[in-house]
Scaffold this active site. Structure first.
Site, PDB file in Angstrom:
ATOM      1  N   HIS A  19      -0.877   1.036 -10.107  1.00 22.21           N
ATOM      2  CA  HIS A  19      -1.546   0.012  -9.301  1.00 22.21           C
ATOM      3  C   HIS A  19      -2.102  -1.096 -10.210  1.00 22.21           C
ATOM      4  CE1 HIS A  19      -3.700  -0.496  -5.171  1.00 22.21           C
ATOM      5  NE2 HIS A  19      -3.359  -1.673  -5.682  1.00 22.21           N
ATOM      6  N   GLU A  41      -3.982   7.984  -5.003  1.00 24.84           N
ATOM      7  CA  GLU A  41      -4.203   7.405  -6.331  1.00 24.84           C
ATOM      8  C   GLU A  41      -5.532   7.887  -6.888  1.00 24.84           C
ATOM      9  OE1 GLU A  41      -3.878   3.148  -5.973  1.00 24.84           O
ATOM     10  OE2 GLU A  41      -1.842   3.240  -5.175  1.00 24.84           O
ATOM     11  N   ARG A  53       0.852  -1.182   0.000  1.00 24.89           N
ATOM     12  CA  ARG A  53       0.000   0.000   0.000  1.00 24.89           C
ATOM     13  C   ARG A  53       0.898   1.246   0.000  1.00 24.89           C
ATOM     14  NH1 ARG A  53      -3.248  -3.132  -1.353  1.00 24.89           N
ATOM     15  NH2 ARG A  53      -5.298  -3.616  -0.444  1.00 24.89           N
TER      16      ARG A  53
END
Length: 308
Positions: free
Chosen positions: A269, A250, A221
């Site tokens: 991601h 994000e 993370r």
């Protein structure tokens, strides 16, 4: 899904936020929900959760991910009578980690610069078999990474709260051993969940213990890393580079310095974003759905106390 045609009545949400019941309305007595990647990242993600929370009772929620720390997932876990996750993305993420290591140790960024400059540069590179990897978070993802790295001859140390032998590592140690091991590592992989204990764990003191010329990889993370401290450390080449698939915000704002730092390789991601991972994850849901309808034991049950 048609094999369950007489037992379920799907409620489908599209990206526009429109709900349909393609098999017609029913007198359903149970409500279940499947949090796919599409559900999490769709423009209609908020509508998905709003619809689910309107259910009087949520008997079971299947997540397509292993993580549970997101506030919306925490709220879902509190509502659901049963919550199950998935570890089927581990292989895809491990291949991303392997790519990052190969690209770094084979000096991929420098090769691309040389090609762009039309320069015939014969750059010495380092074999993975000569490297020592420290993997923080040795669950499904960490072990999938370790298995692949050991197959290439790398030395792998896994870190988890419960020590003990593993076929995916040369040794497994506990978190208190991290400070002593950081200076020995050529590559450090973060594959941990985000919690109060792990937030900003990769801070200035952490980077100060990493060796010059080493590599940081984050597939856990974004909040695991103090990004201001990382940028300062990269300017000192300790670590020398960071390959990041996750960041604290994000999508990353266009003005953020991470975009432009020459020692950072950033992806959006996507380390789990493969068709094979999607198929495996859907297969877990189908298997669990069959068990749920028969009153059987579901795979990847998440204890209720995780959401307390």
């Amino acid at each position: 899904m048609k094999r369950f045609a007489t037992e379920i009545s799907p409620l489908v949400l599209d990206d526009a936020g429109d709900l349909t019941q393609p098999w017609g309305e029913s007198e359903a007595t149970s409500a279940i929900a499947y949090g796919t990647q599409d559900a999490y990242y769709s423009p209609a993600a908020i509508k998905f959760f709003q619809t689910m929370f309107e259910f009087e009772r949520l008997d079971w929620f299947q997540s397509s991910a292993a993580g549970t720390e997101h506030p919306m997932i925490q709220a879902t876990g509190k509502k659901a009578q049963v919550f199950t996750g998935s570890h089927e993305q581990s292989d895809a993420i491990a291949e991303w980690v392997l790519w990052a290591g190969l690209d770094f140790f084979q000096r991929g960024p420098e090769r691309r610069v040389a090609q762009s400059a039309q320069k015939w540069a014969r750059l010495l590179f380092r074999e993975i078999s000569s490297t020592h990897w420290l993997i923080l978070g040795f669950g499904g993802i960490g072990q999938a990474c370790g298995t692949r790295l050991r197959a290439l001859g790398a030395h792998v140390t896994g870190v988890r709260r419960r020590a003990g032998a593993s076929d995916a590592a040369d040794r497994v140690v506990k978190p208190q051993d991290i400070p002593a091991l950081l200076p020995q590592a050529d590559a450090v992989v973060l594959s941990l969940p985000l919690s109060e204990a792990t937030e900003n764990m990769a801070d200035a003191a952490f980077f100060a213990r990493m060796s010059k010329g080493s590599l940081l990889i984050n597939v856990g993370r974004g909040g695991l890393v103090d990004e201001t401290a990382l940028l300062a450390a990269l300017d000192k080449s300790a670590p020398k580079a960071a390959y990041l698939d996750v960041v604290s915000q994000e999508p990353l704002p266009t003005e953020h310095p991470i975009w432009r730092h020459p020692s950072i390789v950033l992806t959006a991601h996507i380390s789990a974003l493969t068709e094979s991972a999607k198929v495996r994850t859907d297969s877990v849901f189908i298997e669990n759905l069959a068990c749920f309808l028969k009153g059987g034991q579901l795979r990847n049950l998440v204890p209720a106390e995780v959401f307390s």
